[in-house]
Design a protein around this motif. Structure first.
Motif, PDB file in Angstrom:
ATOM      1  N   ALA A 147      12.805   6.121  -5.751  1.00  0.00           N
ATOM      2  CA  ALA A 147      13.841   5.326  -5.887  1.00  0.00           C
ATOM      3  C   ALA A 147      13.981   4.408  -4.416  1.00  0.00           C
ATOM      4  O   ALA A 147      14.298   3.500  -4.302  1.00  0.00           O
ATOM      5  CB  ALA A 147      15.050   5.696  -6.401  1.00  0.00           C
ATOM      6  N   LEU A 148      14.324   5.507  -3.394  1.00  0.00           N
ATOM      7  CA  LEU A 148      14.464   5.097  -2.128  1.00  0.00           C
ATOM      8  C   LEU A 148      13.431   4.291  -1.449  1.00  0.00           C
ATOM      9  O   LEU A 148      13.469   3.120  -0.920  1.00  0.00           O
ATOM     10  CB  LEU A 148      14.461   6.434  -1.080  1.00  0.00           C
ATOM     11  N   LEU A 149      11.833   4.735  -1.654  1.00  0.00           N
ATOM     12  CA  LEU A 149      10.777   3.629  -1.195  1.00  0.00           C
ATOM     13  C   LEU A 149      10.595   2.378  -2.074  1.00  0.00           C
ATOM     14  O   LEU A 149      10.587   1.484  -1.210  1.00  0.00           O
ATOM     15  CB  LEU A 149       9.403   4.304  -1.683  1.00  0.00           C
ATOM     16  N   ALA A 150      11.099   2.526  -3.312  1.00  0.00           N
ATOM     17  CA  ALA A 150      11.092   1.222  -3.904  1.00  0.00           C
ATOM     18  C   ALA A 150      12.461   0.165  -3.508  1.00  0.00           C
ATOM     19  O   ALA A 150      11.949  -0.931  -3.226  1.00  0.00           O
ATOM     20  CB  ALA A 150      11.331   1.379  -5.531  1.00  0.00           C
ATOM     21  N   TRP A 151      13.509   0.896  -3.235  1.00  0.00           N
ATOM     22  CA  TRP A 151      14.676  -0.064  -2.717  1.00  0.00           C
ATOM     23  C   TRP A 151      14.263  -0.435  -1.434  1.00  0.00           C
ATOM     24  O   TRP A 151      14.607  -1.822  -1.157  1.00  0.00           O
ATOM     25  CB  TRP A 151      15.888   0.855  -2.796  1.00  0.00           C
ATOM     26  N   CYS A 152      13.607   0.494  -0.447  1.00  0.00           N
ATOM     27  CA  CYS A 152      13.413  -0.242   0.919  1.00  0.00           C
ATOM     28  C   CYS A 152      12.261  -1.176   0.863  1.00  0.00           C
ATOM     29  O   CYS A 152      12.656  -2.255   1.576  1.00  0.00           O
ATOM     30  CB  CYS A 152      12.668   0.949   1.837  1.00  0.00           C
ATOM     31  N   ALA A 153      11.421  -1.282   0.108  1.00  0.00           N
ATOM     32  CA  ALA A 153      10.436  -2.144  -0.344  1.00  0.00           C
ATOM     33  C   ALA A 153      11.114  -3.436  -0.631  1.00  0.00           C
ATOM     34  O   ALA A 153      10.854  -4.651  -0.309  1.00  0.00           O
ATOM     35  CB  ALA A 153       9.151  -1.750  -1.274  1.00  0.00           C
ATOM     36  N   GLU A 154      11.905  -3.273  -1.795  1.00  0.00           N
ATOM     37  CA  GLU A 154      12.661  -4.570  -2.381  1.00  0.00           C
ATOM     38  C   GLU A 154      13.612  -5.413  -1.013  1.00  0.00           C
ATOM     39  O   GLU A 154      13.821  -6.637  -0.971  1.00  0.00           O
ATOM     40  CB  GLU A 154      13.555  -4.046  -3.556  1.00  0.00           C
ATOM     41  N   SER A 158      11.811  -2.271   7.412  1.00  0.00           N
ATOM     42  CA  SER A 158      10.694  -1.782   8.023  1.00  0.00           C
ATOM     43  C   SER A 158      10.330  -0.420   7.723  1.00  0.00           C
ATOM     44  O   SER A 158       9.005  -0.055   7.719  1.00  0.00           O
ATOM     45  CB  SER A 158      10.951  -1.951   9.461  1.00  0.00           C
ATOM     46  N   SER A 159      11.189   0.302   7.421  1.00  0.00           N
ATOM     47  CA  SER A 159      10.799   1.831   7.491  1.00  0.00           C
ATOM     48  C   SER A 159      11.886   2.661   6.671  1.00  0.00           C
ATOM     49  O   SER A 159      12.983   2.191   6.735  1.00  0.00           O
ATOM     50  CB  SER A 159      10.589   2.553   8.955  1.00  0.00           C
ATOM     51  N   LEU A 160      11.637   3.971   6.463  1.00  0.00           N
ATOM     52  CA  LEU A 160      12.629   4.799   5.980  1.00  0.00           C
ATOM     53  C   LEU A 160      12.383   6.052   6.736  1.00  0.00           C
ATOM     54  O   LEU A 160      11.284   6.754   6.930  1.00  0.00           O
ATOM     55  CB  LEU A 160      12.429   5.099   4.391  1.00  0.00           C
ATOM     56  N   HIS A 161      13.521   6.972   7.066  1.00  0.00           N
ATOM     57  CA  HIS A 161      13.235   8.295   7.947  1.00  0.00           C
ATOM     58  C   HIS A 161      14.194   9.099   7.249  1.00  0.00           C
ATOM     59  O   HIS A 161      15.438   8.812   7.041  1.00  0.00           O
ATOM     60  CB  HIS A 161      13.627   7.822   9.299  1.00  0.00           C
TER      61      HIS A 161
END
Length: 454
Positions: A147-154, A158-161
């Motif tokens: 869910a975090l990856l999908a939201w960051c892409a939407e 630039s990135s998630l850490h």
């Protein structure tokens, strides 16, 4: 920035509702803390992931959009039950994180690409390992990462850490394809070590174990061959090499001969005057280094009001006047809807956090930040003392190297490939660094004949 506040996902016959909230205050404190208490680990309840701590960061003005921390708390629910959650922040800088990615940001900038805002999953200004992805089970934790990856892409980030993540978090992130980055902290364990054990193999809660029957370290009857905590500070000193033992005694003697004495207060016994004096010292330390303090006085007032049991204060006095303080956090439970959490605490842990002084006394920092807390931990049965970020000098005080892990996702494929190659090289260097630290083990070593030097 466009925000999709609610999404339904069908998974294993469960209808998950994913929400992205802009404040921890939108999550019931009891539900959050109950989920925190259910996380796998050694039984210590990480105080820095408590709802009260995260809420105080926001309400006190310490971690807000104005300071570069914009909250986006992500929750997973099944019906009315909270089954997953994490504290996510949109960052427009990389300060207050202690896992350094300034070079990555500079590379983006040099290529005309925006690195900020980025997404960060960690409590603000707090380099303490612990759970980041609160979940009822591994499958839910995996769904939370997705869910975090999908939201960051939407959102076009630039990135998630995810910083200083737990083992369970690391496993979920690795499964989702995030890149792992390793660093080193220094932790002390209240267990007499076995001589010659490999330092670099220590788990976060691990320790070297003392071989019984040696001069200066003999265990009482019935304790031979068993792991045991140190009996007192002198017992701890006797487990160290002669050089390290002598140095610590010299440092403590300097503070004592300077006329400095210490007192400590725990929880609600910390007076308002002591909190005020602590903040005066804390604030001065930051300004002496050319920076404004990260945390406001109101933040610490909220700590005193909402989770006092998690704080231990040491005050150094000379001629009846306070001259320095160190503030230690302790895992001491909390509350949830059905009652106290204290009964679940299996491992008591202390965390070195903040220090400051109004007068300079030789070796006062070591006494306030290490020797007094370690002595207190031994006397009160605490298993571990975590010394915070960086600091090889901590090894001389018997804080041993422990590997910490963060997980990273970069949206740009070419930069992701470059960072992955960098992390491979950095990881090789980290392995060599750990080997070097192992050779500097401060504990007494066994010679080839099986004898321990004094």
């Amino acid at each position: 920035m466009k925000l999709n506040p609610e999404k339904h996902v069908k998974n294993n016959s469960n209808d998950y509702v994913i929400r992205v909230l802009d404040s921890p205050l939108q999550v019931p404190a009891a539900d959050w803390n109950a989920l925190l208490a259910a996380q796998p680990g050694d039984g210590s309840l990480n105080p820095f992931m408590r709802h009260e701590y995260l809420a105080a960061m926001l309400v006190s003005g310490s971690a807000t959009p104005q300071t570069g921390w914009t909250a986006r708390f992500v929750t997973l629910s099944v019906g009315s039950q909270l089954v997953g959650a994490c504290a996510l922040y949109l960052k427009d800088h990389s300060y207050g994180e202690y896992v350094f990615d300034h070079a990555w940001a500079n590379a983006y900038h040099q290529h005309g690409l925006p690195y900020y805002p980025k997404a960060l999953v960690a409590p603000p200004f707090t380099p303490v390992p612990g759970p980041r992805l609160l979940a009822r089970d591994a499958a839910t934790r995996t769904l939370l990462v997705q869910a975090l990856l999908a939201w960051c892409a939407e959102e076009g980030l630039s990135s998630l850490h995810l910083l200083f993540a737990s083992d369970a978090d690391v496993a979920a992130c690795e499964e989702a394809g995030l890149m792992l980055r390793h660093n080193v902290q220094f932790h002390w364990t209240n267990r007499a070590p076995t001589l010659g054990t490999v330092v670099s193999s220590l788990p976060p809660g691990g320790a070297l174990r003392l071989r019984t029957g040696e001069a200066g370290s003999a265990a009482p009857a019935g304790e031979e061959g068993k792991d045991r905590p140190f009996r007192d500070f002198d017992d701890f000193l006797m487990s160290l090499s002669q050089e390290k033992r002598k140095k610590i005694r010299q440092e403590r003697r300097k503070v004592l001969e300077a006329g400095v004495q210490f007192r400590w207060s725990l929880g609600k016994d910390i007076s308002t005057a002591d909190w005020d004096f602590f903040y005066r010292c804390y604030e001065r330390t930051y300004y002496e280094h050319g920076n404004a303090p990260y945390l406001s006085r109101d933040f610490f007032q909220r700590m005193a009001d909402t989770m006092p049991e998690n704080w231990l204060l040491f005050v150094a006095e000379r001629d009846g006047r306070p001259i320095a303080t160190s503030l230690i956090a302790v895992s001491a439970g909390g509350t949830r809807a059905e009652g106290r959490l204290d009964s679940i605490i299996q491992t008591r842990v202390a965390y070195g956090r903040y220090w400051g002084a109004l007068e300079r006394v030789d070796c006062l920092h070591f006494e306030a930040c290490y020797y007094q807390p370690l002595q207190w931990c031994i006397a009160h049965g605490y298993k571990r003392f975590e010394g915070g970020a960086q600091g090889e000098h901590k090894m001389a005080r018997a804080l041993l190297p422990v590997k910490t892990t963060s997980a990273h996702w970069l949206a740009h494929p070419a930069f992701a490939d470059a960072v992955e190659r960098f992390l491979e090289r950095e990881g090789e260097g980290m392995a060599g660094y750990m080997e070097e630290l192992e050779r500097r083990n401060p504990f007494r070593q066994v010679d080839p004949g099986g004898n321990a030097p004094s």
